[in-house]
Scaffold this motif. Structure first.
Motif, PDB file in Angstrom:
ATOM      1  N   PHE A  83       0.711  -1.331   0.057  1.00 42.15           N
ATOM      2  CA  PHE A  83      -0.067   0.004   0.040  1.00 42.15           C
ATOM      3  C   PHE A  83       0.887   1.336  -0.014  1.00 42.15           C
ATOM      4  O   PHE A  83       0.535   2.413  -0.341  1.00 42.15           O
ATOM      5  CB  PHE A  83      -0.908   0.047   1.210  1.00 42.15           C
ATOM      6  CG  PHE A  83      -2.012  -1.193   1.078  1.00 42.15           C
ATOM      7  CD1 PHE A  83      -2.993  -0.869   0.153  1.00 42.15           C
ATOM      8  CD2 PHE A  83      -2.033  -2.334   1.975  1.00 42.15           C
ATOM      9  CE1 PHE A  83      -4.177  -1.843   0.298  1.00 42.15           C
ATOM     10  CE2 PHE A  83      -2.994  -3.220   1.695  1.00 42.15           C
ATOM     11  CZ  PHE A  83      -3.860  -2.944   0.900  1.00 42.15           C
TER      12      PHE A  83
ATOM     13  N   VAL B  98       2.879   1.030  -4.147  1.00 38.83           N
ATOM     14  CA  VAL B  98       1.681   1.266  -5.172  1.00 38.83           C
ATOM     15  C   VAL B  98       1.540   2.702  -5.380  1.00 38.83           C
ATOM     16  O   VAL B  98       1.154   3.179  -6.443  1.00 38.83           O
ATOM     17  CB  VAL B  98       0.434   0.467  -4.702  1.00 38.83           C
ATOM     18  CG1 VAL B  98      -0.480   1.047  -3.690  1.00 38.83           C
ATOM     19  CG2 VAL B  98      -0.345   0.127  -6.166  1.00 38.83           C
ATOM     20  N   LYS B  99       1.788   3.655  -4.384  1.00 40.60           N
ATOM     21  CA  LYS B  99       1.471   4.793  -4.501  1.00 40.60           C
ATOM     22  C   LYS B  99       2.158   5.457  -5.549  1.00 40.60           C
ATOM     23  O   LYS B  99       2.094   6.656  -6.172  1.00 40.60           O
ATOM     24  CB  LYS B  99       1.630   5.757  -3.191  1.00 40.60           C
ATOM     25  CG  LYS B  99       0.702   5.135  -2.044  1.00 40.60           C
ATOM     26  CD  LYS B  99       1.263   6.106  -0.847  1.00 40.60           C
ATOM     27  CE  LYS B  99       0.223   5.861   0.435  1.00 40.60           C
ATOM     28  NZ  LYS B  99       0.723   6.335   1.644  1.00 40.60           N
TER      29      LYS B  99
ATOM     30  N   ASP C 266      -1.222   5.648 -12.671  1.00 43.63           N
ATOM     31  CA  ASP C 266      -2.663   5.099 -13.163  1.00 43.63           C
ATOM     32  C   ASP C 266      -2.356   4.571 -14.447  1.00 43.63           C
ATOM     33  O   ASP C 266      -1.797   4.814 -15.412  1.00 43.63           O
ATOM     34  CB  ASP C 266      -3.728   6.403 -13.159  1.00 43.63           C
ATOM     35  CG  ASP C 266      -3.868   6.884 -11.994  1.00 43.63           C
ATOM     36  OD1 ASP C 266      -3.340   6.402 -10.797  1.00 43.63           O
ATOM     37  OD2 ASP C 266      -4.517   8.011 -12.005  1.00 43.63           O
TER      38      ASP C 266
ATOM     39  N   ARG D 109      -9.842  -2.172  -0.033  1.00 39.78           N
ATOM     40  CA  ARG D 109      -8.574  -1.281  -0.171  1.00 39.78           C
ATOM     41  C   ARG D 109      -7.503  -1.760  -1.346  1.00 39.78           C
ATOM     42  O   ARG D 109      -7.396  -1.021  -1.922  1.00 39.78           O
ATOM     43  CB  ARG D 109      -7.871  -0.933   1.011  1.00 39.78           C
ATOM     44  CG  ARG D 109      -6.740   0.039   1.047  1.00 39.78           C
ATOM     45  CD  ARG D 109      -5.969   0.043   2.566  1.00 39.78           C
ATOM     46  NE  ARG D 109      -4.952   1.041   2.253  1.00 39.78           N
ATOM     47  CZ  ARG D 109      -3.863   1.158   3.413  1.00 39.78           C
ATOM     48  NH1 ARG D 109      -4.061   0.152   4.320  1.00 39.78           N
ATOM     49  NH2 ARG D 109      -3.029   1.952   3.108  1.00 39.78           N
TER      50      ARG D 109
ATOM     51  N   ARG E 265      -9.293  -1.513  -4.753  1.00 38.59           N
ATOM     52  CA  ARG E 265      -9.172  -0.130  -5.234  1.00 38.59           C
ATOM     53  C   ARG E 265      -7.854   0.337  -5.957  1.00 38.59           C
ATOM     54  O   ARG E 265      -7.943   1.041  -6.955  1.00 38.59           O
ATOM     55  CB  ARG E 265      -9.680   0.889  -4.094  1.00 38.59           C
ATOM     56  CG  ARG E 265     -11.182   0.878  -3.688  1.00 38.59           C
ATOM     57  CD  ARG E 265     -11.482   1.919  -2.789  1.00 38.59           C
ATOM     58  NE  ARG E 265     -10.757   2.136  -1.756  1.00 38.59           N
ATOM     59  CZ  ARG E 265     -11.167   1.455  -0.392  1.00 38.59           C
ATOM     60  NH1 ARG E 265     -12.266   0.799  -0.505  1.00 38.59           N
ATOM     61  NH2 ARG E 265     -10.484   1.773   0.616  1.00 38.59           N
ATOM     62  N   GLU E 266      -6.961  -0.107  -5.279  1.00 38.37           N
ATOM     63  CA  GLU E 266      -5.516   0.294  -5.769  1.00 38.37           C
ATOM     64  C   GLU E 266      -5.321  -0.465  -7.128  1.00 38.37           C
ATOM     65  O   GLU E 266      -4.499   0.087  -8.078  1.00 38.37           O
ATOM     66  CB  GLU E 266      -4.493   0.020  -4.705  1.00 38.37           C
ATOM     67  CG  GLU E 266      -4.311   0.871  -3.593  1.00 38.37           C
ATOM     68  CD  GLU E 266      -3.943   2.218  -3.916  1.00 38.37           C
ATOM     69  OE1 GLU E 266      -3.417   2.719  -5.083  1.00 38.37           O
ATOM     70  OE2 GLU E 266      -4.517   3.423  -3.337  1.00 38.37           O
ATOM     71  N   CYS E 267      -5.574  -1.814  -6.928  1.00 45.02           N
ATOM     72  CA  CYS E 267      -5.414  -2.368  -8.175  1.00 45.02           C
ATOM     73  C   CYS E 267      -6.038  -1.995  -9.446  1.00 45.02           C
ATOM     74  O   CYS E 267      -5.606  -2.004 -10.523  1.00 45.02           O
ATOM     75  CB  CYS E 267      -5.779  -4.028  -8.182  1.00 45.02           C
ATOM     76  SG  CYS E 267      -4.612  -4.905  -7.018  1.00 45.02           S
TER      77      CYS E 267
ATOM     78  N   ARG F 109      -7.132   0.919 -10.130  1.00 44.44           N
ATOM     79  CA  ARG F 109      -6.463   2.409 -10.326  1.00 44.44           C
ATOM     80  C   ARG F 109      -5.212   2.139 -11.444  1.00 44.44           C
ATOM     81  O   ARG F 109      -4.990   2.886 -12.263  1.00 44.44           O
ATOM     82  CB  ARG F 109      -5.827   3.187  -8.977  1.00 44.44           C
ATOM     83  CG  ARG F 109      -5.177   4.643  -9.408  1.00 44.44           C
ATOM     84  CD  ARG F 109      -4.586   5.245  -8.180  1.00 44.44           C
ATOM     85  NE  ARG F 109      -3.707   4.401  -7.528  1.00 44.44           N
ATOM     86  CZ  ARG F 109      -2.501   4.468  -7.910  1.00 44.44           C
ATOM     87  NH1 ARG F 109      -1.994   5.036  -8.963  1.00 44.44           N
ATOM     88  NH2 ARG F 109      -1.586   3.869  -7.250  1.00 44.44           N
ATOM     89  N   VAL F 110      -4.185   1.282 -10.997  1.00 43.93           N
ATOM     90  CA  VAL F 110      -3.050   1.165 -11.731  1.00 43.93           C
ATOM     91  C   VAL F 110      -3.336   0.181 -12.907  1.00 43.93           C
ATOM     92  O   VAL F 110      -2.520   0.151 -13.849  1.00 43.93           O
ATOM     93  CB  VAL F 110      -1.912   0.627 -10.919  1.00 43.93           C
ATOM     94  CG1 VAL F 110      -1.546   1.461  -9.801  1.00 43.93           C
ATOM     95  CG2 VAL F 110      -2.236  -0.977 -10.358  1.00 43.93           C
TER      96      VAL F 110
ATOM     97  N   PRO G 209       1.356  -7.662  -5.944  1.00 41.33           N
ATOM     98  CA  PRO G 209       1.111  -7.024  -4.876  1.00 41.33           C
ATOM     99  C   PRO G 209       1.823  -7.677  -3.653  1.00 41.33           C
ATOM    100  O   PRO G 209       2.329  -7.145  -2.531  1.00 41.33           O
ATOM    101  CB  PRO G 209      -0.355  -6.813  -4.494  1.00 41.33           C
ATOM    102  CG  PRO G 209      -0.957  -6.877  -5.893  1.00 41.33           C
ATOM    103  CD  PRO G 209      -0.035  -7.797  -6.657  1.00 41.33           C
TER     104      PRO G 209
END
Length: 442
Positions: A225, A228-229, A233, A277, A280-282, A284-285, A401
């Protein structure tokens, strides 16, 4: 060095005995022993030595019996008396030998005791050159493992194993807390030795080779987490997710193995929010036309994982992919058939195509042998290469991840794809590097 001299057996005043430092730190239920002594008397005398102070004795062996006698308010107790003062090694020798025949010691106490006895004898008599056997009772030039085995009335092999276990218990007692039997501890020790072999080899890896360095750098020691920032995108073509399963994996395994020691579990209460959570990140990228592969524990999380993937924005079906293994495993075979499959959702963002059509939704591959596995959920590289070829185009960009053993990274690089992954456990990355260096993933 001659053995300490025994000079007699007699009743001595309890108040004249100095308990000293005892080998056994845990004496158990003294009250039960006191009841036994009150009903049957004392069967085995304690052992003491004379001191420089007349009429005073040092306790050598029998701490539990002495404490029980004090509870019973006995004034005297039968004792074997040795001529003192004795050296520290002579005191330890008598105490340890007296404990050899005890029947109420745990397997861990027995292993530690055998280490103490063997090391003490070698301090007293020297270490036998080449482990050569000497006859007990004769002038000795050294003490061997065979001498310890003969003294204990056990085989050399069993004593060697117990000594190895005893030393491991002294160094890392926390690792063996989940071992109910000595057999459990032996299995765990074997896995620890295998992991130590991997980690010890890690510093020898030659990182100057460009390809090896690329693979090593693709395994990032960082929380997903956080890492991944930095991922832009819509840049990833395939995401392979093997998250913690939220099923208390340690409790479902009889022995807390080295892989499980490092395994980062998520509690059941936190699992739904963790999944939300994560996906959501997955999403996005993930690129505009991309795939998500997610392994999961079908019981009890099938529907929760499915809905979490959908809520993140992916298109997903309940018709999952299946890894079929040659043999299965049942945690409770009285009620359940052995499970020989692992399931994964394959979800899409946009309209990617399946790159390699196949006749079924099953992937049949054997599991990774336990002595080769460096992660509790490690999968064979042949399986991972097949999955990547099925869903990812040549040259695709892959994100993992939770890298674990790193097998997906290795598979992607072998197929000419670009991959990177995150994990928190340095031991897993060390083992990943060693496997690459040894050519175990081909």
């Amino acid at each position: 060095m001659p053995k300490a001299k025994e000079i007699g057996l007699k009743e001595i005043p309890i108040e004249s005995i100095d308990p000293g430092e005892r080998y056994r730190e845990e004496y158990g239920d003294i009250n039960l022993l006191a009841e036994s002594l009150r009903d049957m008397g004392i069967i085995q005398p304690i052992a003491v030595s004379t001191t420089s102070e007349p009429g005073r004795y040092l306790l050598l062996a029998g701490g539990r019996r002495l404490q029980a006698a004090r509870i019973l308010k006995w004034e005297t107790i039968p004792a074997r008396i040795y001529e003192g003062p004795l050296s520290e090694l002579e005191v330890r020798e008598i105490e340890l030998e007296e404990n050899i025949q005890r029947k109420d010691m745990t397997w861990a106490e027995v292993c530690r005791l055998r280490v103490q006895i063997h090391e003490l004898k070698q301090q007293l008599y020297g270490e036998a050159e080449g482990g050569v056997r000497t006859d007990l009772g004769q002038e000795r030039k050294g003490w061997s493992l065979r001498d310890t085995a003969k003294l204990l009335g056990a085989s050399v092999g069993s004593v060697a194993t117990d000594i190895k276990l005893g030393k491991a218990l002294e160094e890392r007692p926390d690792l063996f807390e989940g071992c109910k039997t000595k057999q459990d501890a032996q299995k765990l020790l074997a896995k620890i030795a295998k992991r130590a072999e991997y980690v010890a080899a890690a510093p020898s890896v030659n990182l100057t080779e460009a390809r090896l360095k690329e693979l090593v750098d693709s395994y990032i020691l960082q929380d997903f987490f956080e890492g991944v920032k930095r991922v832009p995108d819509e840049t990833i073509d395939l995401i392979e997710v093997d998250p913690p399963y939220g099923i208390n994996l340690r409790e479902k395994r009889e022995v807390d193995s080295p892989e499980l020691q490092a395994y980062n579990e998520i509690s059941a209460d936190e699992y739904p929010e963790f999944l939300a959570r994560l996906f959501r990140e997955c999403y996005r990228v993930a690129a505009k036309d991309s795939w998500l592969i997610c392994w999961f524990a079908q019981e009890p999380w099938f529907e929760t994982v499915y809905q979490s993937i959908r809520n993140a924005g992916f298109t997903v079906s309940r018709m999952v992919g299946v890894w079929v293994k040659p043999t299965g495993q049942a945690l409770n075979p009285r009620f359940y058939l052995p499970n020989a499959v692992e399931l994964f959702f394959y979800a899409r963002k946009g309209n990617p195509r399946i790159e390699m059509q196949r006749g079924t939704n099953t992937f049949e591959y054997p599991t990774v042998a336990s002595d080769k596995r460096i992660h509790p959920t490690e999968r064979p590289i042949e399986l991972m290469k097949d999955l990547l070829k099925t869903f990812a185009r040549p040259g695709a960009r892959i994100m993992v991840p939770f890298a674990g053993s790193g097998v997906t990274l290795a598979a992607a690089h072998q197929l000419g794809m670009t991959a990177f992954g995150f994990d928190l456990t340095k031991a897993y990355k060390d083992s990943f590097i060693v496997k690459l260096h040894k050519g175990e993933w081909k």
